[in-house]
Design a protein around this motif. Structure first.
Motif, PDB file in Angstrom:
ATOM      1  N   LYS A 112       0.872  -1.243  -0.093  1.00 17.12           N
ATOM      2  CA  LYS A 112      -0.139  -0.085   0.183  1.00 17.12           C
ATOM      3  C   LYS A 112       0.842   1.330  -0.114  1.00 17.12           C
ATOM      4  CE  LYS A 112      -2.455   0.976   3.826  1.00 17.12           C
ATOM      5  NZ  LYS A 112      -3.284   0.670   4.855  1.00 17.12           N
ATOM      6  N   ILE A 113       0.527   2.245  -0.750  1.00 15.75           N
ATOM      7  CA  ILE A 113       1.251   3.681  -0.679  1.00 15.75           C
ATOM      8  C   ILE A 113       0.263   4.494  -0.388  1.00 15.75           C
ATOM      9  CG2 ILE A 113       2.546   5.268  -2.158  1.00 15.75           C
ATOM     10  CD1 ILE A 113       3.397   3.054  -3.737  1.00 15.75           C
ATOM     11  N   VAL A 114       0.419   5.312   1.023  1.00 17.01           N
ATOM     12  CA  VAL A 114      -0.404   6.127   1.481  1.00 17.01           C
ATOM     13  C   VAL A 114       0.280   7.636   1.646  1.00 17.01           C
ATOM     14  CG1 VAL A 114      -1.894   4.408   2.290  1.00 17.01           C
ATOM     15  CG2 VAL A 114       0.157   5.106   3.861  1.00 17.01           C
ATOM     16  N   ALA A 115      -0.698   8.600   1.666  1.00 14.42           N
ATOM     17  CA  ALA A 115      -0.349   9.841   1.786  1.00 14.42           C
ATOM     18  C   ALA A 115      -0.918  10.364   3.249  1.00 14.42           C
ATOM     19  CB  ALA A 115      -0.729  10.946   0.868  1.00 14.42           C
ATOM     20  N   MET A 116      -0.016  10.842   4.119  1.00 11.94           N
ATOM     21  CA  MET A 116      -0.192  10.980   5.677  1.00 11.94           C
ATOM     22  C   MET A 116       0.005  12.483   5.998  1.00 11.94           C
ATOM     23  SD  MET A 116      -1.403   7.840   6.211  1.00 11.94           S
ATOM     24  CE  MET A 116      -1.809   8.373   8.027  1.00 11.94           C
ATOM     25  N   LEU A 117      -0.977  12.924   6.886  1.00  9.29           N
ATOM     26  CA  LEU A 117      -0.622  14.301   7.538  1.00  9.29           C
ATOM     27  C   LEU A 117      -0.508  14.065   8.822  1.00  9.29           C
ATOM     28  CD1 LEU A 117      -0.684  17.317   7.229  1.00  9.29           C
ATOM     29  CD2 LEU A 117      -3.237  17.194   7.188  1.00  9.29           C
ATOM     30  N   LYS A 118       0.526  14.830   9.476  1.00  5.59           N
ATOM     31  CA  LYS A 118       0.641  14.781  11.027  1.00  5.59           C
ATOM     32  C   LYS A 118       0.447  16.338  11.477  1.00  5.59           C
ATOM     33  CE  LYS A 118       4.037  13.751  14.571  1.00  5.59           C
ATOM     34  NZ  LYS A 118       5.227  13.096  14.961  1.00  5.59           N
ATOM     35  N   ASN A 119      -0.246  16.241  12.297  1.00  7.18           N
ATOM     36  CA  ASN A 119      -0.297  17.690  13.306  1.00  7.18           C
ATOM     37  C   ASN A 119       0.867  17.941  13.999  1.00  7.18           C
ATOM     38  OD1 ASN A 119      -0.877  19.890  14.590  1.00  7.18           O
ATOM     39  ND2 ASN A 119      -2.841  19.127  15.523  1.00  7.18           N
ATOM     40  N   THR A 120       1.850  18.786  13.734  1.00  3.68           N
ATOM     41  CA  THR A 120       2.953  19.002  14.629  1.00  3.68           C
ATOM     42  C   THR A 120       2.771  20.237  15.412  1.00  3.68           C
ATOM     43  OG1 THR A 120       4.143  20.280  12.730  1.00  3.68           O
ATOM     44  CG2 THR A 120       4.378  17.892  12.861  1.00  3.68           C
ATOM     45  N   GLY A 121       1.732  20.868  15.296  1.00  2.00           N
ATOM     46  CA  GLY A 121       1.162  21.925  16.391  1.00  2.00           C
ATOM     47  C   GLY A 121       0.899  21.731  17.682  1.00  2.00           C
ATOM     48  N   LYS A 122       0.386  22.676  18.436  1.00  2.00           N
ATOM     49  CA  LYS A 122       0.074  22.577  19.862  1.00  2.00           C
ATOM     50  C   LYS A 122      -1.463  22.585  19.947  1.00  2.00           C
ATOM     51  CE  LYS A 122       4.414  24.057  21.550  1.00  2.00           C
ATOM     52  NZ  LYS A 122       5.062  25.190  22.361  1.00  2.00           N
ATOM     53  N   LYS A 123      -2.060  22.728  19.070  1.00  2.00           N
ATOM     54  CA  LYS A 123      -3.647  22.730  19.300  1.00  2.00           C
ATOM     55  C   LYS A 123      -4.245  21.973  17.817  1.00  2.00           C
ATOM     56  CE  LYS A 123      -3.658  27.757  20.393  1.00  2.00           C
ATOM     57  NZ  LYS A 123      -3.998  29.099  20.083  1.00  2.00           N
ATOM     58  N   PRO A 124      -5.533  21.377  17.974  1.00  2.00           N
ATOM     59  CA  PRO A 124      -6.192  20.763  17.037  1.00  2.00           C
ATOM     60  C   PRO A 124      -6.012  21.484  15.803  1.00  2.00           C
ATOM     61  CG  PRO A 124      -7.715  20.932  19.040  1.00  2.00           C
ATOM     62  CD  PRO A 124      -6.271  21.759  19.114  1.00  2.00           C
ATOM     63  N   MET A 125      -5.820  20.477  14.628  1.00  2.00           N
ATOM     64  CA  MET A 125      -5.620  21.006  13.267  1.00  2.00           C
ATOM     65  C   MET A 125      -6.854  20.791  12.454  1.00  2.00           C
ATOM     66  SD  MET A 125      -3.194  19.456  10.217  1.00  2.00           S
ATOM     67  CE  MET A 125      -1.711  20.086  10.945  1.00  2.00           C
ATOM     68  N   HIS A 126      -7.439  21.623  11.719  1.00  2.00           N
ATOM     69  CA  HIS A 126      -8.502  21.525  10.878  1.00  2.00           C
ATOM     70  C   HIS A 126      -8.145  21.628   9.387  1.00  2.00           C
ATOM     71  CE1 HIS A 126      -9.985  23.394  14.931  1.00  2.00           C
ATOM     72  NE2 HIS A 126     -10.996  22.469  14.672  1.00  2.00           N
ATOM     73  N   VAL A 127      -8.520  20.393   8.835  1.00  2.00           N
ATOM     74  CA  VAL A 127      -8.149  20.059   7.374  1.00  2.00           C
ATOM     75  C   VAL A 127      -9.204  20.016   6.548  1.00  2.00           C
ATOM     76  CG1 VAL A 127      -6.989  18.543   6.081  1.00  2.00           C
ATOM     77  CG2 VAL A 127      -6.457  18.493   8.531  1.00  2.00           C
ATOM     78  N   ARG A 128      -9.405  20.947   5.462  1.00  2.00           N
ATOM     79  CA  ARG A 128     -10.434  21.110   4.500  1.00  2.00           C
ATOM     80  C   ARG A 128      -9.765  20.799   3.173  1.00  2.00           C
ATOM     81  NH1 ARG A 128     -13.859  24.181   1.270  1.00  2.00           N
ATOM     82  NH2 ARG A 128     -12.712  26.303   1.826  1.00  2.00           N
ATOM     83  N   MET A 129     -10.422  19.907   2.425  1.00  2.00           N
ATOM     84  CA  MET A 129      -9.891  19.529   0.910  1.00  2.00           C
ATOM     85  C   MET A 129     -10.653  20.592   0.045  1.00  2.00           C
ATOM     86  SD  MET A 129      -7.984  17.404  -0.606  1.00  2.00           S
ATOM     87  CE  MET A 129      -7.935  16.085   0.505  1.00  2.00           C
ATOM     88  N   LEU A 130      -9.713  21.229  -0.831  1.00  2.00           N
ATOM     89  CA  LEU A 130     -10.021  22.235  -1.840  1.00  2.00           C
ATOM     90  C   LEU A 130     -10.210  21.527  -3.158  1.00  2.00           C
ATOM     91  CD1 LEU A 130      -7.782  25.090  -0.613  1.00  2.00           C
ATOM     92  CD2 LEU A 130     -10.121  24.618  -0.213  1.00  2.00           C
TER      93      LEU A 130
END
Length: 393
Positions: A112-130
């Motif tokens: 499997k080949i997957v694309a991953m996103l990690k939150n490296t900040g100190k607060k919750p991350m919000h993600v929206r696909m454009l």
């Protein structure tokens, strides 16, 4: 993009020294163009050459997202490995995944080949696909390349907002989690999303039975950066506007627009963070060109736009070309068009693909034609855009 480094070397050696000259259609070709449907192949014998006079254009950098591409290595040869890892800041991110399961030793195995996103900040991350374009893994690289671009152009994103806790991972594309990638199959994903915390984007190859989050947390080995294929890294330039200071006039004959040739239009540069080295995006794959060209007809002719596989004779990897573009209205409605639309690829001269026929204004006044172009994945570059005066009567 397979074996792109061989293509680029021949491209640079070839284009930069070629003289340019005026070119004319052979008898019958004008009629053939007018009888061809948009996106279909038309034979133009004795016409197609890279030596056609080039349009003088200006290229303006537009505001755009942080741009990341994963195509070095194209073939991931280790069963468990990270093919890309880049830090991103809050804002918009464009990610182009172009990787192949290259495991053949000791045996070919599913991955499997997957694309991953990690939150490296100190607060919750919000993600929206454009923008979202995800293709099923396949050996048909040409189809994936042109369909992937077409889907990207057509995408309106999503209103869904995903939340990532600090220090945690999510899959950027949940479809990739479910795909089993067989040997030599291409994984092709093209995404644009916005985040509000600093993060880390990675592309990981792993056992299909392993969860994507577990793979991202467990696997540490990053494949060394090799300056091969299109490349990998993070780039600050992702969008261009292309304009012509002098209007095209049909009375002046055939002209061509040559983008992503590595000569007049150099490769964008960025950084590969694991090595710390400067990275060149050979081919400018994933870069968006908003083209606005002024033109006029002082002789009453229309202007046909075609493209062709100018690199067919370079090597075994350049035997076909397939693309997708967005084009403004002309004889055919404005919109997205796959090139070619009714066949998988165009092969070589005398084959050309008809993109649009622009109609002259009644009084010869200047008009503006518009294109959205991005270099097509899996095809050799450049893909010239040729403007041919045609008699519409």
């Amino acid at each position: 993009m397979t074996k792109l480094k061989n293509v680029i070397s021949s491209l640079i050696l070839g284009v930069s020294v070629m003289p340019l000259f005026a070119q004319t259609l052979q008898p019958g070709s004008n009629k053939a163009i007018l009888q061809t449907q948009q996106g279909s192949i038309v034979a133009l014998p004795g016409f197609l050459t890279e030596k056609i006079k080039q349009i003088d254009y200006q290229k303006i950098i537009l505001p755009g997202p942080q741009f990341i591409i994963s195509d070095d290595p194209e073939y991931i040869r280790l069963p468990e490995a990270i093919a890309l890892k880049e830090a991103v800041v809050p804002g918009a991110v464009r990610l182009y995944v172009y990787n192949v399961n290259g495991i053949k030793e000791p045996v070919k195995m599913d991955r499997k080949i997957v694309a991953m996103l990690k939150n490296t900040g100190k607060k919750p991350m919000h993600v929206r696909m454009l923008k979202y374009s995800s293709q099923k893994p396949s050996l048909n690289y040409f189809q994936i390349g042109k369909q992937g671009l077409a889907d990207y152009f057509a995408s309106n994103g999503s209103e869904e907002i995903r939340t990532v806790a600090p220090g945690k991972y999510i899959s950027i594309d949940e479809r990739l989690d479910k795909n089993v990638v067989k040997y030599d199959e291409l994984v092709h994903g093209f995404y644009e999303f916005v985040i509000d915390q600093p993060g880390e984007v990675s592309v990981v190859q792993a056992d299909p039975k392993m969860s994507s989050v577990a793979a991202a947390e467990k696997i540490k080995h990053i494949v060394p950066f090799g300056h091969a294929n299109a490349g990998r890294g993070i780039f600050g330039v992702s969008n261009y506007k292309v304009v012509n200071p002098q209007s095209i006039d049909t009375k002046d004959g055939v002209v061509q627009l040559m983008l992503a040739d590595g000569v007049k239009d150099p490769w964008v540069e960025g950084k590969e963070s694991h090595s710390g080295k400067v990275s060149k995006l050979a081919g400018n794959y994933g870069v968006m060109y908003e083209v606005e060209l002024k033109w006029k007809s002082t002789d009453g002719k229309g202007l046909a736009l075609v493209t062709w596989n100018s690199r067919s004779s370079d090597n075994q990897w350049c035997g076909g070309m397939a693309a997708s573009m967005v084009v403004s209205e002309g004889k055919f409605p404005a919109g997205i068009i796959q090139l070619p639309k009714d066949e998988l690829i165009t092969k070589k001269a005398p084959e050309a693909i008809l993109i649009q026929v622009f109609k002259p204004s009644g009084n010869g006044e200047e008009q503006t034609l518009k294109l959205t172009y991005s270099p097509p994945g899996a095809s050799c570059l450049p893909t010239p855009l040729i403007f041919i005066p045609v008699d519409l009567k």
